[in-house]
Design a protein around this motif. Structure first.
Motif, PDB file in Angstrom:
ATOM      1  N   ILE A  64       6.030  -1.549 -31.547  1.00  0.00           N
ATOM      2  CA  ILE A  64       5.097  -1.000 -30.547  1.00  0.00           C
ATOM      3  C   ILE A  64       5.323  -1.692 -29.198  1.00  0.00           C
ATOM      4  O   ILE A  64       5.455  -1.047 -28.157  1.00  0.00           O
ATOM      5  CB  ILE A  64       3.626  -1.178 -30.997  1.00  0.00           C
ATOM      6  N   VAL A  65       5.367  -3.034 -29.229  1.00  0.00           N
ATOM      7  CA  VAL A  65       5.596  -3.788 -27.990  1.00  0.00           C
ATOM      8  C   VAL A  65       6.984  -3.461 -27.431  1.00  0.00           C
ATOM      9  O   VAL A  65       7.142  -3.238 -26.224  1.00  0.00           O
ATOM     10  CB  VAL A  65       5.443  -5.300 -28.233  1.00  0.00           C
ATOM     11  N   GLY A  66       7.977  -3.399 -28.304  1.00  0.00           N
ATOM     12  CA  GLY A  66       9.341  -3.085 -27.875  1.00  0.00           C
ATOM     13  C   GLY A  66       9.436  -1.743 -27.188  1.00  0.00           C
ATOM     14  O   GLY A  66      10.142  -1.592 -26.175  1.00  0.00           O
ATOM     15  N   SER A  67       8.716  -0.748 -27.697  1.00  0.00           N
ATOM     16  CA  SER A  67       8.714   0.582 -27.071  1.00  0.00           C
ATOM     17  C   SER A  67       8.136   0.529 -25.661  1.00  0.00           C
ATOM     18  O   SER A  67       8.663   1.156 -24.736  1.00  0.00           O
ATOM     19  CB  SER A  67       7.894   1.568 -27.909  1.00  0.00           C
ATOM     20  N   VAL A  89       4.557  -6.542 -18.726  1.00  0.00           N
ATOM     21  CA  VAL A  89       3.949  -5.823 -19.858  1.00  0.00           C
ATOM     22  C   VAL A  89       2.715  -6.583 -20.364  1.00  0.00           C
ATOM     23  O   VAL A  89       1.786  -5.992 -20.897  1.00  0.00           O
ATOM     24  CB  VAL A  89       4.996  -5.614 -20.982  1.00  0.00           C
ATOM     25  N   TYR A  90       2.706  -7.904 -20.142  1.00  0.00           N
ATOM     26  CA  TYR A  90       1.585  -8.750 -20.580  1.00  0.00           C
ATOM     27  C   TYR A  90       0.687  -9.182 -19.418  1.00  0.00           C
ATOM     28  O   TYR A  90      -0.120 -10.091 -19.559  1.00  0.00           O
ATOM     29  CB  TYR A  90       2.120  -9.989 -21.301  1.00  0.00           C
ATOM     30  N   GLU A  91       0.806  -8.518 -18.277  1.00  0.00           N
ATOM     31  CA  GLU A  91       0.052  -8.920 -17.081  1.00  0.00           C
ATOM     32  C   GLU A  91      -1.458  -8.905 -17.311  1.00  0.00           C
ATOM     33  O   GLU A  91      -2.191  -9.711 -16.737  1.00  0.00           O
ATOM     34  CB  GLU A  91       0.407  -7.999 -15.908  1.00  0.00           C
ATOM     35  N   ASN A  92      -1.936  -7.993 -18.152  1.00  0.00           N
ATOM     36  CA  ASN A  92      -3.363  -7.919 -18.486  1.00  0.00           C
ATOM     37  C   ASN A  92      -3.577  -8.248 -19.963  1.00  0.00           C
ATOM     38  O   ASN A  92      -4.290  -7.547 -20.674  1.00  0.00           O
ATOM     39  CB  ASN A  92      -3.912  -6.529 -18.167  1.00  0.00           C
ATOM     40  N   VAL A  93      -2.942  -9.324 -20.418  1.00  0.00           N
ATOM     41  CA  VAL A  93      -2.941  -9.661 -21.841  1.00  0.00           C
ATOM     42  C   VAL A  93      -4.335  -9.904 -22.406  1.00  0.00           C
ATOM     43  O   VAL A  93      -4.589  -9.639 -23.570  1.00  0.00           O
ATOM     44  CB  VAL A  93      -2.010 -10.870 -22.125  1.00  0.00           C
ATOM     45  N   PRO A  97      -3.679  -6.014 -23.904  1.00  0.00           N
ATOM     46  CA  PRO A  97      -2.324  -6.387 -24.329  1.00  0.00           C
ATOM     47  C   PRO A  97      -1.563  -5.160 -24.833  1.00  0.00           C
ATOM     48  O   PRO A  97      -2.175  -4.166 -25.224  1.00  0.00           O
ATOM     49  CB  PRO A  97      -2.580  -7.382 -25.474  1.00  0.00           C
ATOM     50  N   PRO A  98      -0.227  -5.221 -24.823  1.00  0.00           N
ATOM     51  CA  PRO A  98       0.537  -4.077 -25.321  1.00  0.00           C
ATOM     52  C   PRO A  98       0.333  -3.824 -26.817  1.00  0.00           C
ATOM     53  O   PRO A  98       0.593  -2.739 -27.296  1.00  0.00           O
ATOM     54  CB  PRO A  98       1.991  -4.443 -25.011  1.00  0.00           C
ATOM     55  N   PHE A  99      -0.141  -4.843 -27.528  1.00  0.00           N
ATOM     56  CA  PHE A  99      -0.554  -4.675 -28.923  1.00  0.00           C
ATOM     57  C   PHE A  99      -1.764  -5.562 -29.140  1.00  0.00           C
ATOM     58  O   PHE A  99      -1.796  -6.703 -28.675  1.00  0.00           O
ATOM     59  CB  PHE A  99       0.569  -5.036 -29.906  1.00  0.00           C
ATOM     60  N   VAL A 100      -2.754  -5.054 -29.843  1.00  0.00           N
ATOM     61  CA  VAL A 100      -4.008  -5.776 -30.050  1.00  0.00           C
ATOM     62  C   VAL A 100      -3.730  -7.186 -30.591  1.00  0.00           C
ATOM     63  O   VAL A 100      -2.955  -7.369 -31.511  1.00  0.00           O
ATOM     64  CB  VAL A 100      -4.962  -4.981 -30.978  1.00  0.00           C
ATOM     65  N   LEU A 170      -1.391 -19.462 -22.521  1.00  0.00           N
ATOM     66  CA  LEU A 170      -2.422 -20.047 -21.658  1.00  0.00           C
ATOM     67  C   LEU A 170      -3.482 -19.023 -21.264  1.00  0.00           C
ATOM     68  O   LEU A 170      -4.681 -19.328 -21.257  1.00  0.00           O
ATOM     69  CB  LEU A 170      -1.774 -20.650 -20.406  1.00  0.00           C
ATOM     70  N   SER A 171      -3.052 -17.806 -20.940  1.00  0.00           N
ATOM     71  CA  SER A 171      -4.008 -16.765 -20.555  1.00  0.00           C
ATOM     72  C   SER A 171      -4.917 -16.380 -21.711  1.00  0.00           C
ATOM     73  O   SER A 171      -6.129 -16.221 -21.545  1.00  0.00           O
ATOM     74  CB  SER A 171      -3.271 -15.530 -20.024  1.00  0.00           C
ATOM     75  N   LYS A 172      -4.332 -16.241 -22.907  1.00  0.00           N
ATOM     76  CA  LYS A 172      -5.148 -15.898 -24.090  1.00  0.00           C
ATOM     77  C   LYS A 172      -6.134 -17.025 -24.394  1.00  0.00           C
ATOM     78  O   LYS A 172      -7.303 -16.771 -24.693  1.00  0.00           O
ATOM     79  CB  LYS A 172      -4.248 -15.656 -25.302  1.00  0.00           C
TER      80      LYS A 172
END
Length: 198
Positions: A64-67, A89-93, A97-100, A170-172
């Motif tokens: 999913i993330v790879g796509s 892709v993780y700017e709004n992690v 996030p790109p995957f939950v 760090l963001s998470k």
């Protein structure tokens, strides 16, 4: 698609979300049955063990993330832009996030490092694939004259992935996207210094 195949995919997809949020150790077979609505016997009809579910769940999350990364890479004309895609892709992690649950590679690597060889091998393979993809981008950038010819391709791929995963972690942990965003800005400045064409 056959009903059995649909059921198997449903178990994988729901387990991927569960493992990526709670981790392998923090997720029980009972959690999987509750989340999927399938009884334990039904789960074992498709999978021999929790390990087997975890491996396929990680592969699913990674796909999913790879796509999403590949879709963004297709829109970028430069090697620098392509490398930055991995962070963007993780700017709004925190919120999206790109995957939950965040980065499947980071989550699996952190959890499986010390005690689970099957999952550790999955994480190791994911690491190798990601670094190889980054090295290919950098190599193309060198060949096209975008990046300096004497650039250490392996070192830049490792640095890029480290900046990406560190920012995500760090963001998470803090619950604030600022770390990923600062890393995007700083990596952009660093990559500009590696470019022949400014």
């Amino acid at each position: 698609m056959l009903k059995g195949e649909n059921t198997r995919k449903h178990i994988i997809a729901k387990s991927a979300e569960l493992f990526n949020q709670r981790g392998y150790a923090g997720s029980s077979l009972s959690d999987i049955t509750e989340l999927t609505g399938i009884k334990k016997g039904g789960i074992y009809r498709y999978f021999a063990s929790k390990d087997e579910i975890a491996v396929e769940a990680y592969q699913y999350a990674g796909s999913i993330v790879g796509s999403k990364i590949n879709e963004a890479l297709d829109r970028e004309p430069t090697a620098m832009g392509k490398l930055l895609v991995y962070l963007r892709v993780y700017e709004n992690v925190v919120e999206a996030p790109p995957f939950v649950g965040g980065c499947p590679l980071l989550n699996l690597a952190t959890e499986s490092d010390d005690g689970h060889p099957v999952l550790r091998e999955q994480a190791r393979q994911g690491l190798a694939r990601t670094l190889d993809a980054m090295k290919e981008i950098i190599s193309e950038g060198v060949q096209s004259g975008e990046f300096k010819a004497d650039l250490n391709i392996d070192a830049l791929a490792t640095f890029t992935l480290s900046v990406m995963e560190g920012g995500i972690m760090l963001s998470k942990l803090e619950g604030d996207n600022r770390h990923v965003r600062m890393n995007i800005e700083n990596l952009t400045a660093y990559l500009k210094g590696m470019c022949l064409r400014k």
